[in-house]
Scaffold this motif. Structure first.
Motif, PDB file in Angstrom:
ATOM      1  N   GLY A 253       0.868  -1.262   0.003  1.00 20.61           N
ATOM      2  CA  GLY A 253      -0.043  -0.091  -0.031  1.00 20.61           C
ATOM      3  C   GLY A 253       0.684   1.069   0.049  1.00 20.61           C
ATOM      4  O   GLY A 253       0.518   2.151   0.756  1.00 20.61           O
ATOM      5  N   THR A 254       2.047   1.260  -0.624  1.00 19.72           N
ATOM      6  CA  THR A 254       2.807   2.549  -0.775  1.00 19.72           C
ATOM      7  C   THR A 254       2.792   2.894  -2.237  1.00 19.72           C
ATOM      8  O   THR A 254       2.778   2.133  -3.109  1.00 19.72           O
ATOM      9  N   GLN A 255       3.473   4.132  -2.557  1.00 16.34           N
ATOM     10  CA  GLN A 255       3.665   4.564  -3.829  1.00 16.34           C
ATOM     11  C   GLN A 255       4.935   3.739  -4.483  1.00 16.34           C
ATOM     12  O   GLN A 255       5.030   3.265  -5.653  1.00 16.34           O
ATOM     13  N   GLN A 256       5.842   3.492  -3.542  1.00 16.68           N
ATOM     14  CA  GLN A 256       7.213   2.774  -3.703  1.00 16.68           C
ATOM     15  C   GLN A 256       6.860   1.304  -4.372  1.00 16.68           C
ATOM     16  O   GLN A 256       7.485   1.000  -5.456  1.00 16.68           O
ATOM     17  N   THR A 257       6.307   0.574  -3.729  1.00 12.47           N
ATOM     18  CA  THR A 257       5.934  -0.701  -4.152  1.00 12.47           C
ATOM     19  C   THR A 257       4.810  -0.757  -5.175  1.00 12.47           C
ATOM     20  O   THR A 257       5.010  -1.545  -6.386  1.00 12.47           O
ATOM     21  N   PHE A 258       3.873   0.024  -5.561  1.00 10.73           N
ATOM     22  CA  PHE A 258       3.128   0.149  -6.463  1.00 10.73           C
ATOM     23  C   PHE A 258       3.796   0.450  -7.507  1.00 10.73           C
ATOM     24  O   PHE A 258       3.398  -0.231  -8.845  1.00 10.73           O
ATOM     25  N   GLU A 259       4.619   1.388  -7.754  1.00  7.50           N
ATOM     26  CA  GLU A 259       5.497   1.983  -8.882  1.00  7.50           C
ATOM     27  C   GLU A 259       6.292   0.762  -9.072  1.00  7.50           C
ATOM     28  O   GLU A 259       6.472   0.417 -10.460  1.00  7.50           O
ATOM     29  N   ALA A 260       7.049   0.160  -8.092  1.00  8.83           N
ATOM     30  CA  ALA A 260       7.841  -1.103  -8.856  1.00  8.83           C
ATOM     31  C   ALA A 260       7.098  -2.063  -9.214  1.00  8.83           C
ATOM     32  O   ALA A 260       7.695  -2.751 -10.233  1.00  8.83           O
ATOM     33  N   CYS A 261       5.964  -2.459  -8.954  1.00  7.69           N
ATOM     34  CA  CYS A 261       5.047  -3.418  -9.752  1.00  7.69           C
ATOM     35  C   CYS A 261       4.956  -3.109 -11.138  1.00  7.69           C
ATOM     36  O   CYS A 261       4.995  -4.115 -11.879  1.00  7.69           O
ATOM     37  N   LEU A 262       4.695  -1.914 -11.551  1.00 10.15           N
ATOM     38  CA  LEU A 262       4.407  -1.270 -12.798  1.00 10.15           C
ATOM     39  C   LEU A 262       5.731  -1.522 -13.633  1.00 10.15           C
ATOM     40  O   LEU A 262       5.679  -1.791 -14.771  1.00 10.15           O
ATOM     41  N   ARG A 263       6.815  -1.211 -12.951  1.00 10.46           N
ATOM     42  CA  ARG A 263       8.255  -1.267 -13.748  1.00 10.46           C
ATOM     43  C   ARG A 263       8.647  -2.651 -14.010  1.00 10.46           C
ATOM     44  O   ARG A 263       9.405  -2.749 -14.813  1.00 10.46           O
TER      45      ARG A 263
END
Length: 357
Positions: A253-263
Protein backbone atom coordinates in the motif's frame (compact mmCIF):
# COMPACT_ATOMS: atom_id res chain seq x y z
CA UNK A 1 -24.24 -11.20 32.13
CA UNK A 2 -24.99 -8.08 30.08
CA UNK A 3 -21.54 -6.56 29.59
CA UNK A 4 -18.42 -7.68 27.74
CA UNK A 5 -14.82 -6.58 27.22
CA UNK A 6 -14.02 -4.98 23.85
CA UNK A 7 -11.15 -3.15 22.13
CA UNK A 8 -12.60 0.29 21.39
CA UNK A 9 -11.37 3.09 19.14
CA UNK A 10 -11.18 6.23 21.28
CA UNK A 11 -9.24 8.64 19.06
CA UNK A 12 -6.28 8.51 16.67
CA UNK A 13 -3.45 6.87 18.58
CA UNK A 14 -5.73 5.20 21.15
CA UNK A 15 -7.49 1.85 21.09
CA UNK A 16 -8.32 0.70 24.61
CA UNK A 17 -9.97 -2.28 26.28
CA UNK A 18 -13.25 -1.26 27.90
CA UNK A 19 -16.69 -2.60 28.81
CA UNK A 20 -19.62 -2.52 26.37
CA UNK A 21 -23.09 -4.09 26.38
CA UNK A 22 -23.36 -7.51 24.78
CA UNK A 23 -25.27 -6.94 21.49
CA UNK A 24 -28.93 -7.83 21.11
CA UNK A 25 -29.68 -10.45 18.46
CA UNK A 26 -31.98 -9.58 15.56
CA UNK A 27 -33.96 -12.14 13.51
CA UNK A 28 -31.22 -12.70 10.90
CA UNK A 29 -28.24 -12.30 13.25
CA UNK A 30 -26.04 -14.61 15.25
CA UNK A 31 -24.13 -13.80 18.42
CA UNK A 32 -20.68 -15.39 18.52
CA UNK A 33 -18.59 -15.97 21.60
CA UNK A 34 -15.16 -15.15 20.19
CA UNK A 35 -12.59 -17.86 20.89
CA UNK A 36 -9.74 -16.47 18.75
CA UNK A 37 -9.19 -13.31 16.75
CA UNK A 38 -6.26 -11.22 15.55
CA UNK A 39 -5.05 -7.73 14.65
CA UNK A 40 -4.84 -6.67 11.00
CA UNK A 41 -2.75 -4.01 9.29
CA UNK A 42 -6.01 -2.21 8.52
CA UNK A 43 -6.61 -1.92 12.27
CA UNK A 44 -3.29 -0.08 12.50
CA UNK A 45 -4.47 2.34 9.80
CA UNK A 46 -7.55 2.93 12.00
CA UNK A 47 -5.41 3.37 15.11
CA UNK A 48 -3.25 5.97 13.35
CA UNK A 49 -6.30 7.86 12.09
CA UNK A 50 -5.44 7.06 8.46
CA UNK A 51 -8.80 5.33 7.99
CA UNK A 52 -11.74 7.04 9.74
CA UNK A 53 -14.21 5.16 11.93
CA UNK A 54 -16.67 6.31 14.61
CA UNK A 55 -15.32 6.84 18.09
CA UNK A 56 -16.46 4.10 20.45
CA UNK A 57 -16.46 1.43 17.71
CA UNK A 58 -15.20 -2.05 18.57
CA UNK A 59 -12.31 -2.86 16.23
CA UNK A 60 -11.43 -6.11 14.46
CA UNK A 61 -12.80 -8.18 11.59
CA UNK A 62 -11.40 -11.73 11.88
CA UNK A 63 -13.52 -13.91 14.18
CA UNK A 64 -13.29 -17.57 15.10
CA UNK A 65 -15.92 -18.51 17.63
CA UNK A 66 -18.86 -20.48 18.93
CA UNK A 67 -22.49 -19.60 18.27
CA UNK A 68 -23.90 -18.26 21.53
CA UNK A 69 -27.35 -17.27 20.28
CA UNK A 70 -29.22 -17.42 16.98
CA UNK A 71 -31.80 -15.01 15.60
CA UNK A 72 -35.33 -16.31 15.22
CA UNK A 73 -35.06 -16.43 11.42
CA UNK A 74 -31.71 -18.22 11.17
CA UNK A 75 -31.86 -21.82 9.95
CA UNK A 76 -29.24 -24.51 9.42
CA UNK A 77 -27.05 -23.71 12.42
CA UNK A 78 -27.09 -24.60 16.10
CA UNK A 79 -26.02 -22.87 19.27
CA UNK A 80 -22.66 -24.19 20.47
CA UNK A 81 -21.43 -24.77 16.89
CA UNK A 82 -17.87 -23.70 15.98
CA UNK A 83 -17.85 -21.23 13.07
CA UNK A 84 -15.94 -18.48 11.37
CA UNK A 85 -17.28 -15.42 9.60
CA UNK A 86 -15.40 -13.55 6.91
CA UNK A 87 -14.06 -10.06 7.41
CA UNK A 88 -16.51 -9.18 4.64
CA UNK A 89 -20.12 -9.98 5.57
CA UNK A 90 -22.29 -9.44 2.47
CA UNK A 91 -26.06 -9.40 2.78
CA UNK A 92 -26.39 -11.94 0.00
CA UNK A 93 -29.30 -10.17 -1.71
CA UNK A 94 -28.10 -6.76 -2.92
CA UNK A 95 -27.42 -6.07 -6.59
CA UNK A 96 -23.69 -6.22 -5.92
CA UNK A 97 -24.02 -9.60 -4.22
CA UNK A 98 -26.16 -10.99 -7.01
CA UNK A 99 -23.50 -9.81 -9.49
CA UNK A 100 -20.88 -11.75 -7.52
CA UNK A 101 -19.23 -8.69 -5.97
CA UNK A 102 -20.31 -9.06 -2.35
CA UNK A 103 -17.41 -6.97 -1.05
CA UNK A 104 -19.11 -3.92 -2.61
CA UNK A 105 -22.48 -4.84 -1.04
CA UNK A 106 -24.99 -2.00 -1.34
CA UNK A 107 -27.88 -3.51 0.62
CA UNK A 108 -30.41 -0.77 1.32
CA UNK A 109 -29.17 1.62 -1.38
CA UNK A 110 -31.32 2.50 -4.37
CA UNK A 111 -28.93 0.88 -6.85
CA UNK A 112 -27.53 -1.92 -4.69
CA UNK A 113 -23.85 -0.93 -4.80
CA UNK A 114 -21.63 0.66 -2.15
CA UNK A 115 -17.85 0.90 -2.28
CA UNK A 116 -16.45 -1.39 0.46
CA UNK A 117 -20.03 -1.91 1.66
CA UNK A 118 -19.39 -5.55 2.54
CA UNK A 119 -16.78 -4.57 5.11
CA UNK A 120 -18.83 -4.00 8.23
CA UNK A 121 -16.94 -5.50 11.21
CA UNK A 122 -14.79 -2.81 12.82
CA UNK A 123 -15.77 -0.36 10.10
CA UNK A 124 -19.50 0.39 10.19
CA UNK A 125 -20.55 -2.01 12.99
CA UNK A 126 -18.84 -3.32 16.09
CA UNK A 127 -16.07 -5.78 15.36
CA UNK A 128 -14.44 -8.90 16.72
CA UNK A 129 -11.76 -7.87 19.21
CA UNK A 130 -14.19 -8.52 22.03
CA UNK A 131 -15.70 -11.35 24.03
CA UNK A 132 -18.74 -11.40 21.72
CA UNK A 133 -19.55 -10.18 18.23
CA UNK A 134 -22.85 -9.87 16.38
CA UNK A 135 -22.75 -11.39 12.88
CA UNK A 136 -25.29 -9.82 10.49
CA UNK A 137 -27.02 -11.90 7.79
CA UNK A 138 -25.82 -15.03 9.56
CA UNK A 139 -27.09 -17.48 6.94
CA UNK A 140 -24.91 -15.80 4.30
CA UNK A 141 -21.83 -15.53 6.47
CA UNK A 142 -21.38 -18.30 9.05
CA UNK A 143 -19.13 -21.16 7.95
CA UNK A 144 -18.86 -24.23 10.20
CA UNK A 145 -15.29 -25.14 11.19
CA UNK A 146 -14.37 -28.81 10.61
CA UNK A 147 -13.61 -30.66 13.84
CA UNK A 148 -10.17 -31.55 12.47
CA UNK A 149 -9.04 -27.91 12.31
CA UNK A 150 -7.92 -25.76 15.24
CA UNK A 151 -8.72 -22.09 15.74
CA UNK A 152 -5.22 -21.05 14.72
CA UNK A 153 -5.37 -23.14 11.55
CA UNK A 154 -8.41 -21.21 10.33
CA UNK A 155 -7.59 -17.82 11.86
CA UNK A 156 -6.24 -16.44 8.57
CA UNK A 157 -9.32 -17.43 6.55
CA UNK A 158 -11.60 -14.46 7.38
CA UNK A 159 -9.23 -11.88 5.91
CA UNK A 160 -5.54 -12.48 5.31
CA UNK A 161 -5.86 -15.76 3.40
CA UNK A 162 -8.92 -14.63 1.48
CA UNK A 163 -7.32 -11.32 0.56
CA UNK A 164 -3.92 -12.72 -0.34
CA UNK A 165 -5.23 -15.52 -2.54
CA UNK A 166 -7.56 -13.05 -4.25
CA UNK A 167 -4.53 -11.09 -5.42
CA UNK A 168 -3.62 -14.02 -7.64
CA UNK A 169 -7.23 -14.84 -8.54
CA UNK A 170 -8.12 -11.28 -9.62
CA UNK A 171 -4.97 -11.10 -11.72
CA UNK A 172 -5.93 -14.28 -13.54
CA UNK A 173 -2.64 -16.04 -12.79
CA UNK A 174 -2.28 -18.90 -15.27
CA UNK A 175 -0.23 -22.08 -15.44
CA UNK A 176 3.35 -21.18 -16.29
CA UNK A 177 3.11 -17.50 -15.33
CA UNK A 178 5.91 -15.58 -13.65
CA UNK A 179 4.64 -13.62 -10.64
CA UNK A 180 6.33 -11.06 -8.38
CA UNK A 181 4.83 -10.26 -4.97
CA UNK A 182 6.01 -7.02 -3.41
CA UNK A 183 5.97 -7.17 0.41
CA UNK A 184 5.91 -10.44 2.31
CA UNK A 185 3.80 -9.42 5.26
CA UNK A 186 0.81 -11.65 6.04
CA UNK A 187 -1.18 -10.62 2.95
CA UNK A 188 1.85 -10.83 0.66
CA UNK A 189 2.73 -14.27 1.98
CA UNK A 190 -0.80 -15.46 1.23
CA UNK A 191 -0.56 -13.87 -2.23
CA UNK A 192 2.65 -15.85 -2.76
CA UNK A 193 0.83 -19.04 -1.76
CA UNK A 194 -2.06 -18.09 -4.05
CA UNK A 195 0.22 -17.57 -7.03
CA UNK A 196 1.79 -20.98 -6.54
CA UNK A 197 -1.62 -22.65 -6.06
CA UNK A 198 -2.78 -21.00 -9.30
CA UNK A 199 -0.02 -22.65 -11.31
CA UNK A 200 2.71 -20.00 -11.56
CA UNK A 201 6.01 -21.54 -12.62
CA UNK A 202 8.10 -18.81 -10.99
CA UNK A 203 7.09 -16.80 -7.93
CA UNK A 204 9.35 -14.03 -6.68
CA UNK A 205 8.89 -12.66 -3.15
CA UNK A 206 10.22 -9.21 -2.28
CA UNK A 207 10.74 -7.81 1.20
CA UNK A 208 13.37 -6.21 3.42
CA UNK A 209 13.07 -8.55 6.41
CA UNK A 210 14.96 -11.85 6.48
CA UNK A 211 12.40 -13.69 8.62
CA UNK A 212 9.62 -12.86 6.17
CA UNK A 213 11.68 -13.93 3.20
CA UNK A 214 12.37 -17.25 4.93
CA UNK A 215 8.64 -17.88 5.35
CA UNK A 216 8.07 -16.75 1.77
CA UNK A 217 9.98 -19.77 0.49
CA UNK A 218 7.71 -22.01 2.59
CA UNK A 219 4.68 -20.36 1.00
CA UNK A 220 5.88 -21.11 -2.52
CA UNK A 221 8.40 -18.45 -3.56
CA UNK A 222 11.01 -19.80 -5.96
CA UNK A 223 13.21 -16.71 -5.52
CA UNK A 224 13.30 -14.14 -2.73
CA UNK A 225 14.79 -10.66 -3.00
CA UNK A 226 15.98 -8.62 -0.06
CA UNK A 227 15.10 -5.06 -1.01
CA UNK A 228 17.51 -3.71 1.58
CA UNK A 229 20.46 -5.20 -0.31
CA UNK A 230 19.59 -4.99 -4.01
CA UNK A 231 17.23 -3.05 -6.26
CA UNK A 232 14.21 -5.38 -6.59
CA UNK A 233 13.27 -4.01 -10.01
CA UNK A 234 16.73 -4.62 -11.44
CA UNK A 235 16.90 -8.08 -9.87
CA UNK A 236 13.50 -9.14 -11.21
CA UNK A 237 14.39 -7.95 -14.69
CA UNK A 238 17.62 -9.97 -14.42
CA UNK A 239 15.74 -13.09 -13.29
CA UNK A 240 13.33 -12.76 -16.22
CA UNK A 241 16.02 -12.00 -18.81
CA UNK A 242 14.60 -8.50 -19.28
CA UNK A 243 11.10 -9.76 -20.13
CA UNK A 244 9.36 -8.74 -16.93
CA UNK A 245 6.66 -10.64 -15.05
CA UNK A 246 3.19 -11.64 -16.18
CA UNK A 247 1.67 -10.53 -12.87
CA UNK A 248 2.95 -8.19 -10.16
CA UNK A 249 1.06 -8.17 -6.85
CA UNK A 250 1.30 -5.11 -4.61
CA UNK A 251 0.68 -6.10 -0.98
CA UNK A 252 1.84 -3.13 1.08
CA UNK A 253 0.00 0.00 0.00
CA UNK A 254 2.76 2.48 -0.83
CA UNK A 255 3.73 4.52 -3.87
CA UNK A 256 7.14 2.86 -3.93
CA UNK A 257 5.84 -0.72 -4.13
CA UNK A 258 3.00 0.19 -6.52
CA UNK A 259 5.45 1.85 -8.89
CA UNK A 260 7.92 -1.03 -8.62
CA UNK A 261 5.16 -3.44 -9.63
CA UNK A 262 4.47 -1.39 -12.74
CA UNK A 263 8.17 -1.22 -13.63
CA UNK A 264 8.59 -5.02 -13.63
CA UNK A 265 5.48 -5.80 -15.70
CA UNK A 266 5.86 -7.09 -19.21
CA UNK A 267 3.66 -5.42 -21.87
CA UNK A 268 0.14 -6.72 -21.41
CA UNK A 269 0.86 -7.79 -17.84
CA UNK A 270 -1.40 -7.33 -14.84
CA UNK A 271 -0.76 -5.29 -11.70
CA UNK A 272 -2.90 -6.70 -8.88
CA UNK A 273 -3.23 -4.23 -6.02
CA UNK A 274 -4.10 -5.43 -2.51
CA UNK A 275 -2.70 -2.48 -0.58
CA UNK A 276 -4.66 0.01 1.51
CA UNK A 277 -3.38 3.42 0.40
CA UNK A 278 -3.36 6.49 2.62
CA UNK A 279 -2.17 8.97 -0.04
CA UNK A 280 -2.77 9.54 -3.75
CA UNK A 281 -0.90 7.32 -6.19
CA UNK A 282 1.10 8.56 -9.19
CA UNK A 283 1.58 6.44 -12.31
CA UNK A 284 4.99 7.00 -13.98
CA UNK A 285 4.65 7.66 -17.69
CA UNK A 286 7.50 5.45 -18.94
CA UNK A 287 6.59 2.13 -17.27
CA UNK A 288 2.95 2.81 -18.15
CA UNK A 289 4.00 3.09 -21.81
CA UNK A 290 2.04 6.34 -22.08
CA UNK A 291 -1.12 4.32 -21.51
CA UNK A 292 -0.50 2.11 -24.55
CA UNK A 293 1.16 -0.93 -22.97
CA UNK A 294 -1.99 -3.08 -22.68
CA UNK A 295 -1.43 -3.24 -18.93
CA UNK A 296 -4.22 -4.10 -16.54
CA UNK A 297 -4.49 -2.67 -13.04
CA UNK A 298 -6.95 -4.52 -10.81
CA UNK A 299 -7.89 -3.93 -7.20
CA UNK A 300 -9.53 -6.36 -4.80
CA UNK A 301 -11.26 -6.12 -1.45
CA UNK A 302 -11.16 -9.38 0.51
CA UNK A 303 -13.91 -11.76 -0.72
CA UNK A 304 -16.24 -12.85 2.06
CA UNK A 305 -19.34 -14.93 2.69
CA UNK A 306 -19.73 -18.49 3.93
CA UNK A 307 -18.89 -20.26 0.66
CA UNK A 308 -15.60 -18.41 0.36
CA UNK A 309 -14.77 -19.41 3.95
CA UNK A 310 -15.72 -23.04 3.28
CA UNK A 311 -13.42 -23.20 0.27
CA UNK A 312 -10.48 -21.72 2.17
CA UNK A 313 -10.92 -24.16 5.05
CA UNK A 314 -11.10 -27.00 2.51
CA UNK A 315 -7.67 -25.98 1.20
CA UNK A 316 -6.27 -26.08 4.72
CA UNK A 317 -7.91 -29.40 5.55
CA UNK A 318 -6.49 -30.89 2.32
CA UNK A 319 -3.00 -29.64 3.33
CA UNK A 320 -2.67 -27.57 0.18
CA UNK A 321 -1.55 -24.63 2.29
CA UNK A 322 -0.42 -24.22 5.91
CA UNK A 323 -0.55 -20.75 7.43
CA UNK A 324 0.03 -21.58 11.10
CA UNK A 325 3.60 -20.29 10.86
CA UNK A 326 2.18 -16.79 10.52
CA UNK A 327 0.97 -16.79 14.13
CA UNK A 328 4.15 -15.59 15.82
CA UNK A 329 2.72 -14.14 19.06
CA UNK A 330 -0.19 -14.88 21.39
CA UNK A 331 -2.02 -12.56 23.79
CA UNK A 332 -5.05 -12.65 26.03
CA UNK A 333 -7.81 -10.14 25.31
CA UNK A 334 -6.93 -8.41 28.58
CA UNK A 335 -3.52 -7.63 27.07
CA UNK A 336 -4.70 -6.45 23.66
CA UNK A 337 -3.28 -2.97 24.14
CA UNK A 338 0.18 -4.55 24.49
CA UNK A 339 -0.56 -6.62 21.38
CA UNK A 340 -1.33 -3.41 19.46
CA UNK A 341 1.90 -1.84 20.66
CA UNK A 342 3.91 -4.84 19.45
CA UNK A 343 2.08 -5.29 16.15
CA UNK A 344 1.85 -1.59 15.38
CA UNK A 345 5.60 -1.15 15.75
CA UNK A 346 6.40 -4.49 14.04
CA UNK A 347 8.72 -5.55 16.84
CA UNK A 348 10.16 -8.97 17.66
CA UNK A 349 9.61 -10.43 14.17
CA UNK A 350 5.82 -10.28 14.52
CA UNK A 351 3.66 -11.44 11.63
CA UNK A 352 0.27 -12.12 13.21
CA UNK A 353 -0.94 -12.28 16.79
CA UNK A 354 -3.61 -14.63 18.16
CA UNK A 355 -5.95 -13.02 20.68
CA UNK A 356 -7.88 -15.37 22.97
CA UNK A 357 -10.27 -14.74 25.92
Amino acid sequence: MTMMKAAIFVEPGRIVLDDKPIPDVGPQDALLRVTTTTICGTDIHILKGEYPVERGLTIGHEPVGVIEKLGSGVRGYSEGQRVIAGAITPSGWSTACLCGVGSQDGAGTAHGWKAMGGWKFGNTIDGCQAEYVLVPDAMANLAPVPDSLSDEQVLMCPDIMSTGLSGAESAGVRIGDTVAVFAQGPIGLCATAGAKLSGASMVIGVDRLANRLAISTKMGADHVIDGSKVDPVEEIMRLTDGRGVDVAIEALGTQQTFEACLRVLRPGGTLSSLGVYSTDLTIPLGPFAAGLGDHKIVTTLCPGGKERMRRLMALIAARRVDLEAMVTHRFKLDDIEAAYELFGHQRDGVLKVAITP
